[in-house]
Design a protein around this motif. Sequence first.
Motif, PDB file in Angstrom:
ATOM      1  N   UNK A 163       1.959  -3.840  -9.429  1.00 51.40           N
ATOM      2  CA  UNK A 163       2.772  -5.162  -9.958  1.00 51.40           C
ATOM      3  C   UNK A 163       3.126  -6.196  -8.964  1.00 51.40           C
ATOM      4  N   UNK A 164       2.705  -7.306  -9.252  1.00 50.17           N
ATOM      5  CA  UNK A 164       3.149  -8.545  -8.309  1.00 50.17           C
ATOM      6  C   UNK A 164       3.969  -9.259  -8.856  1.00 50.17           C
ATOM      7  N   UNK A 165       5.128  -9.699  -8.028  1.00 53.05           N
ATOM      8  CA  UNK A 165       5.940 -10.853  -8.569  1.00 53.05           C
ATOM      9  C   UNK A 165       6.116 -11.935  -7.651  1.00 53.05           C
ATOM     10  N   UNK A 166       6.338 -12.960  -8.095  1.00 48.20           N
ATOM     11  CA  UNK A 166       6.816 -14.129  -7.556  1.00 48.20           C
ATOM     12  C   UNK A 166       7.911 -13.989  -6.568  1.00 48.20           C
ATOM     13  N   UNK A 167       8.880 -13.612  -7.269  1.00 47.69           N
ATOM     14  CA  UNK A 167      10.256 -13.288  -6.820  1.00 47.69           C
ATOM     15  C   UNK A 167      10.701 -11.862  -7.312  1.00 47.69           C
ATOM     16  N   UNK A 188       5.032  -5.397  -5.507  1.00 44.68           N
ATOM     17  CA  UNK A 188       4.899  -6.192  -4.449  1.00 44.68           C
ATOM     18  C   UNK A 188       5.433  -7.544  -4.826  1.00 44.68           C
ATOM     19  N   UNK A 189       6.537  -7.938  -4.096  1.00 41.91           N
ATOM     20  CA  UNK A 189       7.076  -9.260  -4.280  1.00 41.91           C
ATOM     21  C   UNK A 189       6.656 -10.096  -3.320  1.00 41.91           C
ATOM     22  N   UNK A 202       7.508  -6.459   0.244  1.00 39.51           N
ATOM     23  CA  UNK A 202       7.744  -7.891   0.203  1.00 39.51           C
ATOM     24  C   UNK A 202       6.948  -8.615   1.121  1.00 39.51           C
ATOM     25  N   UNK A 203       6.007  -9.576   0.766  1.00 41.48           N
ATOM     26  CA  UNK A 203       5.209 -10.131   1.611  1.00 41.48           C
ATOM     27  C   UNK A 203       5.546 -11.580   2.514  1.00 41.48           C
ATOM     28  N   UNK A 245      -5.498 -13.707   1.662  1.00 42.31           N
ATOM     29  CA  UNK A 245      -5.919 -12.493   2.270  1.00 42.31           C
ATOM     30  C   UNK A 245      -4.717 -11.407   2.197  1.00 42.31           C
ATOM     31  N   UNK A 246      -3.514 -11.923   2.443  1.00 39.55           N
ATOM     32  CA  UNK A 246      -2.447 -11.195   2.243  1.00 39.55           C
ATOM     33  C   UNK A 246      -2.624 -10.275   0.900  1.00 39.55           C
TER      34      UNK A 246
END
Length: 239
Positions: A7-11, A36-37, A70-71, A86-87
Motif C-alpha cells: 500500500x502506498x500513501x502520499x501522507x 510505504x508513505x 517512509x520515502x 525510481x524510488x
Amino acid sequence: MKLDILVFSAHPDDAEVGCGGTILKQVALGDKVGMIDLTRGELGTRGSAEIRATEALEAKRLLGLQVRENLWMRDCFFVIDEAHTMQIIRAVRKYQPRIVLTNAPHDRHPDHGRACKLVTEAAFIAGLPQIKTELDGEPQEAWRPELVLQYIQNTYIKPDILVDITNYWDLKLAAIQAYRSQFYHPDYNEPAVTYISAPDFFLIHEGRAREFGKYINAPFAEGFTCQRFLGVDNLQHLR
C-alpha cells in the motif's frame, strides 16, 4: 520480505482512511501487507512530522502491517520525475507484491492525485528488465504487480469495485484515531482546526462507507478504482 499487498500513501493516514478496512480484512485472511508513505506529512497544519511518525507506528500495529516505510519525499512538492519514479520502482521490486493499492486519481489534496499517477506508472515500469536498480548493493529483479487499485478518498469517485469491511469498521476507526494530531480526539488540544480534525469528519466518513455498503447489501464498504478491466472466476461470488 515478499508481500502479497503493498500500500502506498502520499501522507501517513491516507491509507488508513481510504482502505484501512480492506487492509484489516486481507490481513485477517492471511495476506502479508506492507505500507510505504511517500512523505512525512510535514506541512500539515496540526502536529509535526515527528508526531505523525509515532502515530504511524501505532497505526501499523493496529492494522497488522508487516512493514511500514517512509520515502521522505517533500510534502506538497514531490514531482513525477525519474528520481521519484525510481524510488517507487525500488520499493516494488523489494517487496514484489501481487497487488498494489495507492491514492485516489484525483482528490481534495493535490498530492493524492499526483501520488496515484506516480505509483501507478512506476508499478508498470518496475516490470521492465532494462531498468536497472540495486538494493544494498545487489541487483533487483524486475517485478510488475498483477493489479493496481486506487482507494477512494475525500472526493466522490464512482468505484469499480467495493469491499465489504463491516467486520473491521471499528478497528479501522481505531487506526484512523491513532493520528490524534490529525483527527478529532477529545484528549488532544491544539487550537488549529482543519477539515479532518472537526468532529463531523467521522460522520462524513461513515456516510461514505454506508453509501458504498448499501450497493452490496453490507453496512460498510470501501471503494476502489482500477485502470484495467477486472475479472471474476465465478459469478456466484459476485454480490
